[in-house]
Design a protein around this motif. Structure first.
Motif, PDB file in Angstrom:
ATOM      1  N   ARG A   1       0.827  -1.210   0.000  1.00 47.37           N
ATOM      2  CA  ARG A   1       0.000   0.000   0.000  1.00 47.37           C
ATOM      3  C   ARG A   1       0.862   1.260   0.000  1.00 47.37           C
ATOM      4  O   ARG A   1       0.608   2.195  -0.763  1.00 47.37           O
ATOM      5  CB  ARG A   1      -0.955  -0.019   1.194  1.00 47.37           C
ATOM      6  CG  ARG A   1      -2.049  -1.085   1.052  1.00 47.37           C
ATOM      7  CD  ARG A   1      -3.079  -1.013   2.161  1.00 47.37           C
ATOM      8  NE  ARG A   1      -2.540  -1.357   3.469  1.00 47.37           N
ATOM      9  CZ  ARG A   1      -2.394  -2.593   3.927  1.00 47.37           C
ATOM     10  NH1 ARG A   1      -2.727  -3.625   3.164  1.00 47.37           N
ATOM     11  NH2 ARG A   1      -1.913  -2.814   5.134  1.00 47.37           N
ATOM     12  N   THR A   2       1.904   1.276   0.813  1.00 47.87           N
ATOM     13  CA  THR A   2       2.796   2.441   0.872  1.00 47.87           C
ATOM     14  C   THR A   2       3.541   2.607  -0.447  1.00 47.87           C
ATOM     15  O   THR A   2       3.678   3.732  -0.951  1.00 47.87           O
ATOM     16  CB  THR A   2       3.781   2.290   2.050  1.00 47.87           C
ATOM     17  OG1 THR A   2       3.033   2.077   3.257  1.00 47.87           O
ATOM     18  CG2 THR A   2       4.649   3.521   2.199  1.00 47.87           C
ATOM     19  N   PHE A   3       4.011   1.524  -1.018  1.00 44.31           N
ATOM     20  CA  PHE A   3       4.697   1.568  -2.314  1.00 44.31           C
ATOM     21  C   PHE A   3       3.797   2.208  -3.372  1.00 44.31           C
ATOM     22  O   PHE A   3       4.216   3.100  -4.119  1.00 44.31           O
ATOM     23  CB  PHE A   3       5.110   0.149  -2.733  1.00 44.31           C
ATOM     24  CG  PHE A   3       5.723   0.070  -4.100  1.00 44.31           C
ATOM     25  CD1 PHE A   3       7.026   0.479  -4.325  1.00 44.31           C
ATOM     26  CD2 PHE A   3       4.987  -0.417  -5.176  1.00 44.31           C
ATOM     27  CE1 PHE A   3       7.601   0.406  -5.595  1.00 44.31           C
ATOM     28  CE2 PHE A   3       5.546  -0.492  -6.447  1.00 44.31           C
ATOM     29  CZ  PHE A   3       6.855  -0.079  -6.656  1.00 44.31           C
ATOM     30  N   ASN A   4       2.552   1.767  -3.439  1.00 41.21           N
ATOM     31  CA  ASN A   4       1.634   2.289  -4.446  1.00 41.21           C
ATOM     32  C   ASN A   4       1.391   3.786  -4.278  1.00 41.21           C
ATOM     33  O   ASN A   4       1.362   4.528  -5.262  1.00 41.21           O
ATOM     34  CB  ASN A   4       0.317   1.518  -4.429  1.00 41.21           C
ATOM     35  CG  ASN A   4       0.449   0.125  -5.005  1.00 41.21           C
ATOM     36  OD1 ASN A   4       1.418  -0.196  -5.694  1.00 41.21           O
ATOM     37  ND2 ASN A   4      -0.522  -0.718  -4.712  1.00 41.21           N
ATOM     38  N   VAL A   5       1.228   4.241  -3.054  1.00 38.71           N
ATOM     39  CA  VAL A   5       1.007   5.674  -2.804  1.00 38.71           C
ATOM     40  C   VAL A   5       2.236   6.475  -3.222  1.00 38.71           C
ATOM     41  O   VAL A   5       2.131   7.484  -3.931  1.00 38.71           O
ATOM     42  CB  VAL A   5       0.659   5.928  -1.313  1.00 38.71           C
ATOM     43  CG1 VAL A   5       0.731   7.409  -0.977  1.00 38.71           C
ATOM     44  CG2 VAL A   5      -0.716   5.373  -0.987  1.00 38.71           C
ATOM     45  N   LEU A   6       3.413   6.037  -2.788  1.00 39.39           N
ATOM     46  CA  LEU A   6       4.636   6.774  -3.113  1.00 39.39           C
ATOM     47  C   LEU A   6       4.939   6.726  -4.609  1.00 39.39           C
ATOM     48  O   LEU A   6       5.410   7.710  -5.189  1.00 39.39           O
ATOM     49  CB  LEU A   6       5.809   6.245  -2.301  1.00 39.39           C
ATOM     50  CG  LEU A   6       5.692   6.464  -0.785  1.00 39.39           C
ATOM     51  CD1 LEU A   6       6.869   5.831  -0.066  1.00 39.39           C
ATOM     52  CD2 LEU A   6       5.568   7.929  -0.448  1.00 39.39           C
TER      53      LEU A   6
END
Length: 138
Positions: free
Chosen positions: A118-123
């Motif tokens: 989830r964090t990867f996708n946002v960044l």
């Protein structure tokens, strides 16, 4: 049959190449031992770095060693943050791995794989220079 690496047998004349998606893409789904990205699915762990998305051999946190992060170190100048998805539960990185990443000036965060995805996708959507090392989860 000729050996195909990692216990696989392939017919003569067939060459197995390293699994690789030559680009950056969000991870659309994870679980059932693999990932979906770029309209493809992959069974096993993945390493997402600036040069692309690669099949990654570690299966469990205990499999992580400095060799597993060689591609991250090689691309360190292009990585602002490395997210390490450790499976279902957060485990610390082995000390030799942490030291190797620090020596290469790679900032990293360790978390469960779901949180890392989830964090990867946002960044990635923010066009940040993010990388991810993601252990597959069931």
């Amino acid at each position: 049959m000729a050996p195909g690496g990692e216990g696989r047998e392939v017919p003569p004349g067939i060459v197995l190449k390293e699994a690789h998606y030559p680009g950056r893409a969000p991870v659309d789904a994870y679980g059932a031992g693999g990932f979906r990205f770029a309209d493809m699915s992959h069974r096993g762990s993945i390493l997402c770095v600036p040069s692309g998305i690669y099949a990654w051999t570690p299966e469990r946190p205990k499999d992580l060693d400095t060799d597993a992060f060689a591609r991250v170190v090689a691309e360190a100048e292009e990585i602002e943050l490395l997210l390490v998805g450790m499976g279902a539960l957060p485990f610390p990185l082995p000390q030799p791995v942490s030291e190797t990443l620090r020596e290469a000036a790679v900032r990293f965060e360790v978390m469960p794989t779901g949180s890392a995805v989830r964090t990867f996708n946002v960044l990635l959507a923010e066009e940040r220079r993010v990388a991810a090392a993601l252990l597959a989860v069931e």
